[in-house]
Design an enzyme around this catalytic site. Structure first.
Site, PDB file in Angstrom:
ATOM      1  N   TYR A  67       0.834  -1.207   0.000  1.00 54.13           N
ATOM      2  CA  TYR A  67       0.000   0.000   0.000  1.00 54.13           C
ATOM      3  C   TYR A  67       0.875   1.268   0.000  1.00 54.13           C
ATOM      4  O   TYR A  67       0.638   2.211  -0.745  1.00 54.13           O
ATOM      5  CB  TYR A  67      -0.877  -0.091   1.246  1.00 54.13           C
ATOM      6  CG  TYR A  67      -1.879   0.987   1.473  1.00 54.13           C
ATOM      7  CD1 TYR A  67      -3.061   1.032   0.738  1.00 54.13           C
ATOM      8  CD2 TYR A  67      -1.680   1.942   2.466  1.00 54.13           C
ATOM      9  CE1 TYR A  67      -4.013   2.011   0.988  1.00 54.13           C
ATOM     10  CE2 TYR A  67      -2.619   2.914   2.725  1.00 54.13           C
ATOM     11  CZ  TYR A  67      -3.780   2.944   1.985  1.00 54.13           C
ATOM     12  OH  TYR A  67      -4.718   3.913   2.245  1.00 54.13           O
TER      13      TYR A  67
ATOM     14  N   LYS B 108       1.084   4.238  -2.699  1.00 55.42           N
ATOM     15  CA  LYS B 108       0.631   5.567  -2.280  1.00 55.42           C
ATOM     16  C   LYS B 108       1.691   6.644  -2.516  1.00 55.42           C
ATOM     17  O   LYS B 108       1.364   7.754  -2.901  1.00 55.42           O
ATOM     18  CB  LYS B 108       0.191   5.535  -0.818  1.00 55.42           C
ATOM     19  CG  LYS B 108      -1.139   4.794  -0.599  1.00 55.42           C
ATOM     20  CD  LYS B 108      -2.235   5.322  -1.501  1.00 55.42           C
ATOM     21  CE  LYS B 108      -3.633   5.035  -0.976  1.00 55.42           C
ATOM     22  NZ  LYS B 108      -4.669   5.501  -1.929  1.00 55.42           N
TER      23      LYS B 108
HETATM   24  P1  NAI Z   1     -13.354   2.351   1.401  1.00 59.34           P
HETATM   25  O1  NAI Z   1     -12.968   0.933   1.389  1.00 59.34           O
HETATM   26  O2  NAI Z   1     -14.640   2.730   2.053  1.00 59.34           O
HETATM   27  O3  NAI Z   1     -13.376   2.970  -0.067  1.00 59.34           O
HETATM   28  C1  NAI Z   1     -12.662   2.460  -1.153  1.00 59.34           C
HETATM   29  C2  NAI Z   1     -13.641   2.190  -2.262  1.00 59.34           C
HETATM   30  O4  NAI Z   1     -12.929   1.829  -3.449  1.00 59.34           O
HETATM   31  C3  NAI Z   1     -14.591   1.041  -1.940  1.00 59.34           C
HETATM   32  O5  NAI Z   1     -15.936   1.484  -2.028  1.00 59.34           O
HETATM   33  C4  NAI Z   1     -14.252  -0.017  -2.970  1.00 59.34           C
HETATM   34  O6  NAI Z   1     -15.356  -0.787  -3.415  1.00 59.34           O
HETATM   35  C5  NAI Z   1     -13.687   0.830  -4.108  1.00 59.34           C
HETATM   36  N1  NAI Z   1     -12.832   0.054  -4.992  1.00 59.34           N
HETATM   37  C6  NAI Z   1     -11.882  -0.870  -4.656  1.00 59.34           C
HETATM   38  N2  NAI Z   1     -11.318  -1.389  -5.747  1.00 59.34           N
HETATM   39  C7  NAI Z   1     -11.896  -0.779  -6.811  1.00 59.34           C
HETATM   40  C8  NAI Z   1     -11.722  -0.909  -8.212  1.00 59.34           C
HETATM   41  N3  NAI Z   1     -10.817  -1.741  -8.731  1.00 59.34           N
HETATM   42  N4  NAI Z   1     -12.478  -0.134  -9.029  1.00 59.34           N
HETATM   43  C9  NAI Z   1     -13.399   0.711  -8.512  1.00 59.34           C
HETATM   44  N5  NAI Z   1     -13.609   0.860  -7.191  1.00 59.34           N
HETATM   45  C10 NAI Z   1     -12.869   0.119  -6.344  1.00 59.34           C
HETATM   46  O7  NAI Z   1     -12.148   3.135   2.112  1.00 59.34           O
HETATM   47  P2  NAI Z   1     -11.838   4.698   2.302  1.00 59.34           P
HETATM   48  O8  NAI Z   1     -11.206   4.837   3.604  1.00 59.34           O
HETATM   49  O9  NAI Z   1     -13.002   5.530   1.972  1.00 59.34           O
HETATM   50  O10 NAI Z   1     -10.685   4.918   1.222  1.00 59.34           O
HETATM   51  C11 NAI Z   1     -10.738   5.822   0.142  1.00 59.34           C
HETATM   52  C12 NAI Z   1      -9.327   6.144  -0.309  1.00 59.34           C
HETATM   53  O11 NAI Z   1      -8.634   6.852   0.731  1.00 59.34           O
HETATM   54  C13 NAI Z   1      -8.485   4.908  -0.620  1.00 59.34           C
HETATM   55  O12 NAI Z   1      -7.650   5.188  -1.728  1.00 59.34           O
HETATM   56  C14 NAI Z   1      -7.662   4.747   0.627  1.00 59.34           C
HETATM   57  O13 NAI Z   1      -6.474   4.039   0.385  1.00 59.34           O
HETATM   58  C15 NAI Z   1      -7.401   6.192   0.995  1.00 59.34           C
HETATM   59  N6  NAI Z   1      -7.001   6.406   2.363  1.00 59.34           N
HETATM   60  C16 NAI Z   1      -7.875   6.226   3.400  1.00 59.34           C
HETATM   61  C17 NAI Z   1      -7.459   6.452   4.693  1.00 59.34           C
HETATM   62  C18 NAI Z   1      -8.380   6.368   5.837  1.00 59.34           C
HETATM   63  O14 NAI Z   1      -7.952   6.730   6.960  1.00 59.34           O
HETATM   64  N7  NAI Z   1      -9.621   5.921   5.662  1.00 59.34           N
HETATM   65  C19 NAI Z   1      -6.062   6.793   4.999  1.00 59.34           C
HETATM   66  C20 NAI Z   1      -5.251   7.011   3.849  1.00 59.34           C
HETATM   67  C21 NAI Z   1      -5.715   6.799   2.589  1.00 59.34           C
END
Ligand code: NAI
Length: 298
Positions: free
Chosen positions: A164, A168
């Site tokens: 990851y 990132k």
């Molecule tokens: P989340 O798991 O709720 O959202 C990620 C979404 O991406 C999910 O709805 C999933 O179905 C979708 N997804 C996964 N693979 C996919 C694909 N191949 N094509 C289309 N959609 C796909 O998690 P969250 O926390 O909302 O994460 C959003 C972004 O923020 C991610 O990139 C995550 O790595 C990043 N992030 C989140 C942090 C946090 O504290 N929640 C910290 C640092 C980064």
């Protein structure tokens, strides 16, 4: 001053839940027509669901305009199709938030190469796919705002997230070059490093913090960073209503000559090499070369 997205079309990937959903809702509330992309899989990227359609229903119920897209960001052809469909329906795409993501955490010792490759594919190649799919259009229309999603793991490291973190920081690097290449076409490219209580972090956040670190308290940064007056090339940290800027800095350094131009010389001058007094934030790779010439002349 109110920030409006009237007349703008935005794609938010991975917007079926968590942060992406909060971004899509805020953009739609501010007048953007939004493509809600999400394949609706589990946290590790397996499976599919109608998560995107549910967020579209929420946006429409609030009086906004949105369409669902269930394509995977890892499939370039599907992303090209998604962009073509948005253009056909709404005339163009002005905003792209690359937010889709998955986790397959394990210490590097236990991590299978396939889990490393998969996580890099979704975050890094996935964001490159979507960006490539909108890039020519944004250049031609001389308007584009793109946001990449990095993470504290990419910038600073976190145990168990080698795959990851590699992806990132790659996204922060992608931002830096695309900001340069997009500048003359009014395409701005920024990076957000969010911290939020979502399903991605539910097992590491203590319950009381989970409630404070809402996706809604990150969304203002994402929305600002894709607005007309957004900066370019910024790396912005956002969590629980606190907003920060991160920089990749460079120390002035030390020129070594003669016998000192050796590993022993590096060891002897390590303190001077790493001394942060007078450090700079280069605006391009060429500026590092220029700072080397400066150190040689000193
Ligand atoms: P989340 O798991 O709720 O959202 C990620 C979404 O991406 C999910 O709805 C999933 O179905 C979708 N997804 C996964 N693979 C996919 C694909 N191949 N094509 C289309 N959609 C796909 O998690 P969250 O926390 O909302 O994460 C959003 C972004 O923020 C991610 O990139 C995550 O790595 C990043 N992030 C989140 C942090 C946090 O504290 N929640 C910290 C640092 C980064």
């Amino acid at each position: 001053m109110t920030i409006s997205f009237d007349g703008k079309v935005a794609i938010v990937t991975g917007a079926g839940g968590g942060l992406g959903r909060a971004y899509a809702l805020d953009l739609a509330r501010r007048g953007a027509r939004v493509v809600v992309n999400d394949l609706g899989g589990a946290r590790d990227g397996t499976g599919t669901s109608d998560a995107a359609a549910q967020v579209v229903a929420e946006i429409e119920a609030a009086g906004g305009t949105a369409m669902a897209n269930g394509g995977s960001v890892t499939d370039y052809a599907q992303m090209v199709e998604m962009v073509a469909h948005a253009k056909e329906a709404w005339g163009g795409v002005h905003i792209l938030i690359n937010n889709a993501g998955v986790l397959r955490d394990k210490s590097f010792a236990k991590m299978e190469p396939a889990d490393f490759a998969f996580v890099v594919d979704v975050h890094l190649n996935g964001s490159a796919n979507c960006t490539k799919a909108v890039w020519d259009m944004m250049r031609e229309q001389a308007y584009g705002r793109i946001l990449m999603t990095a993470s504290s793991t990419g910038l600073y490291g976190n145990f168990g997230q080698a795959n990851y973190g590699a992806a990132k920081l790659g996204l922060a690097g992608l931002t830096k070059t695309l900001a340069l290449e997009g500048a003359k076409y009014n395409v701005h490219v920024n990076t957000i490093a969010p911290t939020a209580g979502t399903r991605m972090t539910q097992d590491i956040f203590p319950a009381e913090l989970f409630a404070k670190f809402t996706p809604e308290s990150v969304a203002p940064a994402a929305v600002y960073l894709v607005s007309e007056d957004a900066p370019t090339s910024a790396i912005v940290g956002a969590g629980a209503g606190v907003f920060q800027a991160a920089y990749v800095t460079l120390t002035p350094g030390k020129a070594l000559h003669g016998d000192e131009l050796s590993a022993e010389g590096i060891a002897a001058h390590w303190a001077a090499i790493t001394d942060r007094a007078g450090e700079i934030v280069p605006q391009s790779g060429a500026e590092q070369a220029m700072s080397i010439l400066k150190a040689l002349q000193a």
